[in-house]
Motif scaffolding. Structure first.
Motif, PDB file in Angstrom:
ATOM      1  N   ALA A   3      55.364  16.288  80.761  1.00 53.21           N
ATOM      2  CA  ALA A   3      56.573  15.770  79.689  1.00 53.21           C
ATOM      3  C   ALA A   3      57.603  15.099  80.254  1.00 53.21           C
ATOM      4  O   ALA A   3      58.187  14.095  79.936  1.00 53.21           O
ATOM      5  CB  ALA A   3      57.018  16.591  78.513  1.00 53.21           C
ATOM      6  N   GLN A   4      58.066  15.906  81.662  1.00 49.33           N
ATOM      7  CA  GLN A   4      59.615  15.183  82.193  1.00 49.33           C
ATOM      8  C   GLN A   4      59.264  13.735  82.566  1.00 49.33           C
ATOM      9  O   GLN A   4      59.976  13.020  82.538  1.00 49.33           O
ATOM     10  CB  GLN A   4      59.872  16.208  83.136  1.00 49.33           C
ATOM     11  N   LYS A   5      57.957  13.697  83.317  1.00 50.35           N
ATOM     12  CA  LYS A   5      57.647  12.388  84.135  1.00 50.35           C
ATOM     13  C   LYS A   5      57.476  11.418  82.766  1.00 50.35           C
ATOM     14  O   LYS A   5      57.896  10.324  83.085  1.00 50.35           O
ATOM     15  CB  LYS A   5      56.139  12.622  84.844  1.00 50.35           C
ATOM     16  N   ARG A   6      56.869  11.783  81.713  1.00 52.47           N
ATOM     17  CA  ARG A   6      56.751  10.598  80.965  1.00 52.47           C
ATOM     18  C   ARG A   6      58.244  10.293  80.417  1.00 52.47           C
ATOM     19  O   ARG A   6      58.399   9.091  80.007  1.00 52.47           O
ATOM     20  CB  ARG A   6      55.792  11.223  79.619  1.00 52.47           C
ATOM     21  N   ILE A   7      59.044  11.218  80.253  1.00 56.37           N
ATOM     22  CA  ILE A   7      60.420  11.058  79.672  1.00 56.37           C
ATOM     23  C   ILE A   7      61.129   9.918  80.438  1.00 56.37           C
ATOM     24  O   ILE A   7      61.444   9.037  80.356  1.00 56.37           O
ATOM     25  CB  ILE A   7      61.219  11.994  79.138  1.00 56.37           C
ATOM     26  N   LYS A   8      61.145  10.401  82.049  1.00 51.45           N
ATOM     27  CA  LYS A   8      61.539   9.446  83.038  1.00 51.45           C
ATOM     28  C   LYS A   8      61.028   8.029  82.812  1.00 51.45           C
ATOM     29  O   LYS A   8      61.642   7.035  82.984  1.00 51.45           O
ATOM     30  CB  LYS A   8      61.195  10.076  84.330  1.00 51.45           C
ATOM     31  N   GLU A  12      63.208   4.791  82.320  1.00 44.43           N
ATOM     32  CA  GLU A  12      62.907   3.594  83.335  1.00 44.43           C
ATOM     33  C   GLU A  12      62.627   2.241  82.715  1.00 44.43           C
ATOM     34  O   GLU A  12      63.025   1.076  83.056  1.00 44.43           O
ATOM     35  CB  GLU A  12      62.111   3.819  84.476  1.00 44.43           C
ATOM     36  N   GLU A  13      61.658   2.291  81.595  1.00 41.19           N
ATOM     37  CA  GLU A  13      61.381   1.128  80.922  1.00 41.19           C
ATOM     38  C   GLU A  13      62.306   0.517  80.341  1.00 41.19           C
ATOM     39  O   GLU A  13      62.433  -0.746  80.381  1.00 41.19           O
ATOM     40  CB  GLU A  13      60.113   1.399  79.992  1.00 41.19           C
ATOM     41  N   ARG A  14      63.225   1.314  79.738  1.00 41.38           N
ATOM     42  CA  ARG A  14      64.442   0.619  79.033  1.00 41.38           C
ATOM     43  C   ARG A  14      65.592   0.618  79.783  1.00 41.38           C
ATOM     44  O   ARG A  14      66.600   0.144  79.369  1.00 41.38           O
ATOM     45  CB  ARG A  14      64.674   1.950  77.945  1.00 41.38           C
ATOM     46  N   GLY A  15      65.706   1.234  81.136  1.00 43.04           N
ATOM     47  CA  GLY A  15      67.044   1.040  81.778  1.00 43.04           C
ATOM     48  C   GLY A  15      67.807   2.072  81.548  1.00 43.04           C
ATOM     49  O   GLY A  15      69.034   1.781  81.822  1.00 43.04           O
ATOM     50  N   TRP A  16      67.469   3.220  80.929  1.00 40.90           N
ATOM     51  CA  TRP A  16      68.345   4.316  80.531  1.00 40.90           C
ATOM     52  C   TRP A  16      68.619   5.116  81.571  1.00 40.90           C
ATOM     53  O   TRP A  16      67.709   5.682  82.297  1.00 40.90           O
ATOM     54  CB  TRP A  16      67.763   4.958  79.239  1.00 40.90           C
ATOM     55  N   THR A  17      69.871   5.829  81.562  1.00 40.71           N
ATOM     56  CA  THR A  17      70.220   6.758  82.446  1.00 40.71           C
ATOM     57  C   THR A  17      70.003   8.314  81.443  1.00 40.71           C
ATOM     58  O   THR A  17      69.856   8.230  80.267  1.00 40.71           O
ATOM     59  CB  THR A  17      71.797   6.693  82.700  1.00 40.71           C
ATOM     60  N   ASP A  18      70.378   9.210  82.101  1.00 43.62           N
ATOM     61  CA  ASP A  18      70.412  10.649  81.399  1.00 43.62           C
ATOM     62  C   ASP A  18      71.351  10.800  80.415  1.00 43.62           C
ATOM     63  O   ASP A  18      71.263  11.233  79.378  1.00 43.62           O
ATOM     64  CB  ASP A  18      70.729  11.698  82.389  1.00 43.62           C
ATOM     65  N   TYR A  19      72.572   9.965  80.805  1.00 42.82           N
ATOM     66  CA  TYR A  19      73.575   9.927  79.700  1.00 42.82           C
ATOM     67  C   TYR A  19      73.252   9.097  78.618  1.00 42.82           C
ATOM     68  O   TYR A  19      73.540   9.572  77.608  1.00 42.82           O
ATOM     69  CB  TYR A  19      74.964   9.373  80.362  1.00 42.82           C
ATOM     70  N   ARG A  20      72.532   8.066  78.734  1.00 38.16           N
ATOM     71  CA  ARG A  20      72.058   7.072  77.597  1.00 38.16           C
ATOM     72  C   ARG A  20      71.116   7.750  76.745  1.00 38.16           C
ATOM     73  O   ARG A  20      71.332   7.648  75.584  1.00 38.16           O
ATOM     74  CB  ARG A  20      71.620   5.708  78.230  1.00 38.16           C
ATOM     75  N   LEU A  21      70.276   8.642  77.299  1.00 39.38           N
ATOM     76  CA  LEU A  21      69.273   9.118  76.571  1.00 39.38           C
ATOM     77  C   LEU A  21      69.893  10.357  75.764  1.00 39.38           C
ATOM     78  O   LEU A  21      69.570  10.687  74.665  1.00 39.38           O
ATOM     79  CB  LEU A  21      68.200  10.157  77.301  1.00 39.38           C
ATOM     80  N   ALA A  22      70.836  10.990  76.406  1.00 37.67           N
ATOM     81  CA  ALA A  22      71.654  12.250  75.590  1.00 37.67           C
ATOM     82  C   ALA A  22      72.258  11.533  74.249  1.00 37.67           C
ATOM     83  O   ALA A  22      72.366  12.091  73.249  1.00 37.67           O
ATOM     84  CB  ALA A  22      72.504  12.694  76.552  1.00 37.67           C
ATOM     85  N   LYS A  23      73.032  10.537  74.577  1.00 39.10           N
ATOM     86  CA  LYS A  23      73.619   9.710  73.450  1.00 39.10           C
ATOM     87  C   LYS A  23      72.816   9.420  72.297  1.00 39.10           C
ATOM     88  O   LYS A  23      73.069   9.564  71.082  1.00 39.10           O
ATOM     89  CB  LYS A  23      74.567   8.687  73.951  1.00 39.10           C
ATOM     90  N   GLU A  24      71.722   8.703  72.631  1.00 40.34           N
ATOM     91  CA  GLU A  24      70.791   8.173  71.820  1.00 40.34           C
ATOM     92  C   GLU A  24      70.044   9.189  71.041  1.00 40.34           C
ATOM     93  O   GLU A  24      69.571   9.077  69.889  1.00 40.34           O
ATOM     94  CB  GLU A  24      69.875   7.205  72.338  1.00 40.34           C
ATOM     95  N   SER A  25      69.774  10.363  71.476  1.00 43.54           N
ATOM     96  CA  SER A  25      68.962  11.290  71.089  1.00 43.54           C
ATOM     97  C   SER A  25      69.690  12.452  70.399  1.00 43.54           C
ATOM     98  O   SER A  25      69.245  13.281  69.587  1.00 43.54           O
ATOM     99  CB  SER A  25      68.118  11.985  72.132  1.00 43.54           C
ATOM    100  N   GLY A  26      71.151  12.237  70.728  1.00 41.70           N
ATOM    101  CA  GLY A  26      71.882  13.448  70.010  1.00 41.70           C
ATOM    102  C   GLY A  26      71.685  14.599  70.571  1.00 41.70           C
ATOM    103  O   GLY A  26      72.500  15.761  70.272  1.00 41.70           O
ATOM    104  N   LEU A  27      71.201  14.793  71.918  1.00 39.10           N
ATOM    105  CA  LEU A  27      71.245  15.916  72.576  1.00 39.10           C
ATOM    106  C   LEU A  27      72.604  16.048  73.657  1.00 39.10           C
ATOM    107  O   LEU A  27      73.055  15.050  73.901  1.00 39.10           O
ATOM    108  CB  LEU A  27      69.810  15.903  73.456  1.00 39.10           C
ATOM    109  N   SER A  28      72.634  17.438  74.004  1.00 39.94           N
ATOM    110  CA  SER A  28      73.853  17.361  75.008  1.00 39.94           C
ATOM    111  C   SER A  28      73.263  17.012  76.264  1.00 39.94           C
ATOM    112  O   SER A  28      72.229  16.953  76.812  1.00 39.94           O
ATOM    113  CB  SER A  28      74.082  18.757  75.134  1.00 39.94           C
ATOM    114  N   HIS A  29      74.192  16.243  77.089  1.00 40.62           N
ATOM    115  CA  HIS A  29      74.045  15.834  78.371  1.00 40.62           C
ATOM    116  C   HIS A  29      73.418  16.881  79.246  1.00 40.62           C
ATOM    117  O   HIS A  29      72.285  16.654  80.108  1.00 40.62           O
ATOM    118  CB  HIS A  29      75.248  15.355  79.060  1.00 40.62           C
ATOM    119  N   SER A  30      73.912  18.087  79.024  1.00 39.18           N
ATOM    120  CA  SER A  30      73.357  19.340  79.920  1.00 39.18           C
ATOM    121  C   SER A  30      72.100  19.608  79.743  1.00 39.18           C
ATOM    122  O   SER A  30      71.071  19.813  80.396  1.00 39.18           O
ATOM    123  CB  SER A  30      74.145  20.485  79.773  1.00 39.18           C
TER     124      SER A  30
END
Length: 100
Positions: A3-8, A12-30
């Motif tokens: 799952a982690q590899k698929r999320i990465k 990458e396909e979207r050019g997202w950082t960890d921070y962007r994923l956290a923001k878009e998903s509503g999850l905490s950055h941690s």
């Protein structure tokens, strides 16, 4: 499937950082960084939030094929509504479906 590899891959396909994923998903950055840095497998609610952020269904996330899984309009509506339910409502709906 990793799952982690698929999320990465999806990040990458979207050019997202960890921070962007956290923001878009509503999850905490941690939560997002721990998923990768500590190799914590995402929980189902976390995975649902990630999929919503990417605009895909769980089925599409786990799809092994090259293209997205195909759904009927009714199935897309069902998945869309499912993701808005709280845990208690999901349990109640599953119980109802299991009685049919």
């Amino acid at each position: 499937m990793d799952a982690q590899k698929r999320i990465k891959q999806l990040m990458e396909e979207r050019g997202w950082t960890d921070y962007r994923l956290a923001k878009e998903s509503g999850l905490s950055h941690s939560t997002v960084t721990n998923m990768f840095n500590r190799n914590n497998a995402p929980t189902l609610p976390t995975l649902e939030a990630v999929c919503r952020a990417f605009g895909i269904t769980l089925s599409q996330f786990f799809s092994e094929g090259n293209g997205p899984a195909e759904f009927t309009e009714e199935q897309r509506t069902l998945f869309s509504k499912w993701s808005t339910l709280n845990d208690e409502q999901k349990k109640a709906l599953l119980a109802l479906i299991n009685t049919m």
